[in-house]
Scaffold this motif. Structure first.
Motif, PDB file in Angstrom:
ATOM      1  N   HIS A   1       0.815  -1.219   0.000  1.00 21.19           N
ATOM      2  CA  HIS A   1       0.000   0.000   0.000  1.00 21.19           C
ATOM      3  C   HIS A   1       0.858   1.283   0.000  1.00 21.19           C
ATOM      4  O   HIS A   1       0.515   2.267  -0.664  1.00 21.19           O
TER       5      HIS A   1
ATOM      6  N   HIS B   1       0.997   4.453  -2.640  1.00 19.69           N
ATOM      7  CA  HIS B   1       0.965   5.910  -2.420  1.00 19.69           C
ATOM      8  C   HIS B   1       2.121   6.596  -3.160  1.00 19.69           C
ATOM      9  O   HIS B   1       1.931   7.628  -3.804  1.00 19.69           O
TER      10      HIS B   1
ATOM     11  N   SER C   1       0.137   9.580   5.678  1.00 22.61           N
ATOM     12  CA  SER C   1      -1.272   9.201   5.552  1.00 22.61           C
ATOM     13  C   SER C   1      -1.854   8.968   6.936  1.00 22.61           C
ATOM     14  O   SER C   1      -1.222   9.293   7.947  1.00 22.61           O
TER      15      SER C   1
ATOM     16  N   ASP D   1      -6.715   7.217  -0.399  1.00 18.97           N
ATOM     17  CA  ASP D   1      -6.676   5.857  -0.942  1.00 18.97           C
ATOM     18  C   ASP D   1      -7.462   5.714  -2.240  1.00 18.97           C
ATOM     19  O   ASP D   1      -8.593   6.182  -2.355  1.00 18.97           O
TER      20      ASP D   1
HETATM   21 ZN    ZN Z   1      -3.412   4.968   2.272  1.00 22.65          ZN
END
Ligand code: ZN
Ligand code: KG4
Length: 355
Positions: free
Chosen positions: A133, A137, A158, A323
């Protein structure tokens, strides 16, 4: 003679795609509270990006409730994936590979995306690519800025992470610094909550800060052992104490001033450490990513600092900061081009590491 297995066929297909240097990827993201799917061509071109946010479901609890998130992903994922294909104007057989976020994130939430992606890849006989993840980003900037190529330094901030990463090449990351306690987004959300703003409070605190004075509340200077590390919990505690003291005295809480002072302290720390890391590693390019990259103060501060330092600065539009699956499709392309495909033993990895 044995028939080749699904994995052997996936490997052969991946090799053909690597030789061609092109791929249309259907990507799925479900690590937290957005169910998202996207169709991305060659890591850079977004043909469709669908994001179904669960914020209204979680807002009344003041934060993400993992069990509710998992259930909502189950309910939404098929429609979100179908919508992405529809918007891209393609059907599953036109896709070259399936990508999914394998971690880090909430285990139950991740599992929904991973299980769905595995089933799609198996049924459609396609290679499967597992994406981190945080790498997603970082890759949001590839989608937003076709001219961006490694090496560069990226500040990823984040709700769950705050890292300074050096991107040496596609898929090659060195961790330079990270938070010692809360993530930046988490700190924004907690501070916003104390000021009575609903979840997720980061964007609301950002908006409120424009009406206040950033020097109204004296917040402690933060010290960390690591040169490029962050700490936000001390700032948060100082803010909570200041607000409680005012309330106990029956005095008015100047919410806009407090928001502006808190934002200034967080932005100053993030920007100072990111610039220090970029300068000391002789980077010529700094990028910003993650939900907190939507913060107006942070975007402005880093843009100015980079201009002064003669560094190029890149940040995605806000819809690619929070996201989404387009960033996962981008990261997946570069993994696929290195032949990094997953098999059906792929599982959700809540603490998946990138370095
Ligand atoms: Zn995220
Ligand atoms: O990247 P993201 O969507 O999810 C995670 O991977 O965590 O980031 C969400 C976080 C939340 O904490 C949210 O409050 C924060 O990003 N955020 C902001 C702003 N927009 C989103 N924080 C400060 N200012 C903003 N404008």
């Amino acid at each position: 003679m044995n028939h080749p297995s699904w994995y052997q066929r996936a490997q052969a297909r991946a090799e053909r795609l690597m030789a061609q240097g092109h791929a249309t990827i259907l990507a799925i993201e479900s690590s937290c509270d957005e169910t998202a799917a996207a169709v991305v061509r060659d890591g850079r071109e977004v043909r469709a990006s669908v994001i179904s946010s669960q914020i209204p479901l979680h807002a009344r609890f003041g934060g993400v409730v993992p069990e509710i998130a998992s259930r909502a992903h189950v309910e939404n994922i098929a429609a979100v994936v179908d919508q992405a294909l529809l918007e891209a104007g393609i059907a599953l057989p036109d896709v070259d590979a399936i990508a999914v976020t394998a971690g880090p994130g909430l285990v139950g939430a991740l599992l929904v995306g991973v299980a769905y992606a595995k089933a799609l890849a198996f049924a459609a006989d396609l290679p499967l690519v597992a994406v981190n993840h945080i790498e997603g980003h970082v890759s949001a900037n590839y989608v937003a800025h076709p001219e961006l190529t490694p090496p560069f330094v990226c500040l990823v901030a984040s709700g769950g992470h705050s890292h300074i990463v050096r991107v040496d090449d596609y898929g090659v990351y060195t961790l330079l610094g990270q938070t010692m306690d809360d993530a930046a987004g988490e700190a924004f959300d907690k501070a916003a909550r104390v000021l009575g703003l609903p979840y997720p409070g980061g964007p609301l605190l950002d908006a409120l800060s424009h009406e206040g004075r950033p020097d109204a509340l004296a917040l402690p200077r933060v010290r960390t052992e690591g040169r490029y590390d962050f700490s936000f919990s001390g700032l948060k505690t100082a803010l909570v104490n200041a607000v409680h003291t005012l309330r106990q005295r029956g005095e008015e809480v100047p919410a806009a001033d407090i928001a502006a002072s808190f934002q200034e302290a967080v932005v100053a720390q993030l920007a100072e450490k990111a610039m220090l890391a970029a300068r000391e590693t002789h980077a010529s390019t700094l990028t910003l990513a993650g939900g907190v990259a939507s913060n107006s103060g942070l975007r402005e501060r880093l843009e100015q600092a980079c201009a002064r330092a003669g560094m190029r600065f890149f940040v995605p539009p806000t819809v690619l900061c929070t996201d989404n699956a387009a960033m996962i499709g981008s990261a997946a392309f570069y993994r696929l081009m290195r032949g990094e495909i997953a098999d059906l033993s792929l599982n959700a990895q809540p603490s998946l590491r990138l370095w």
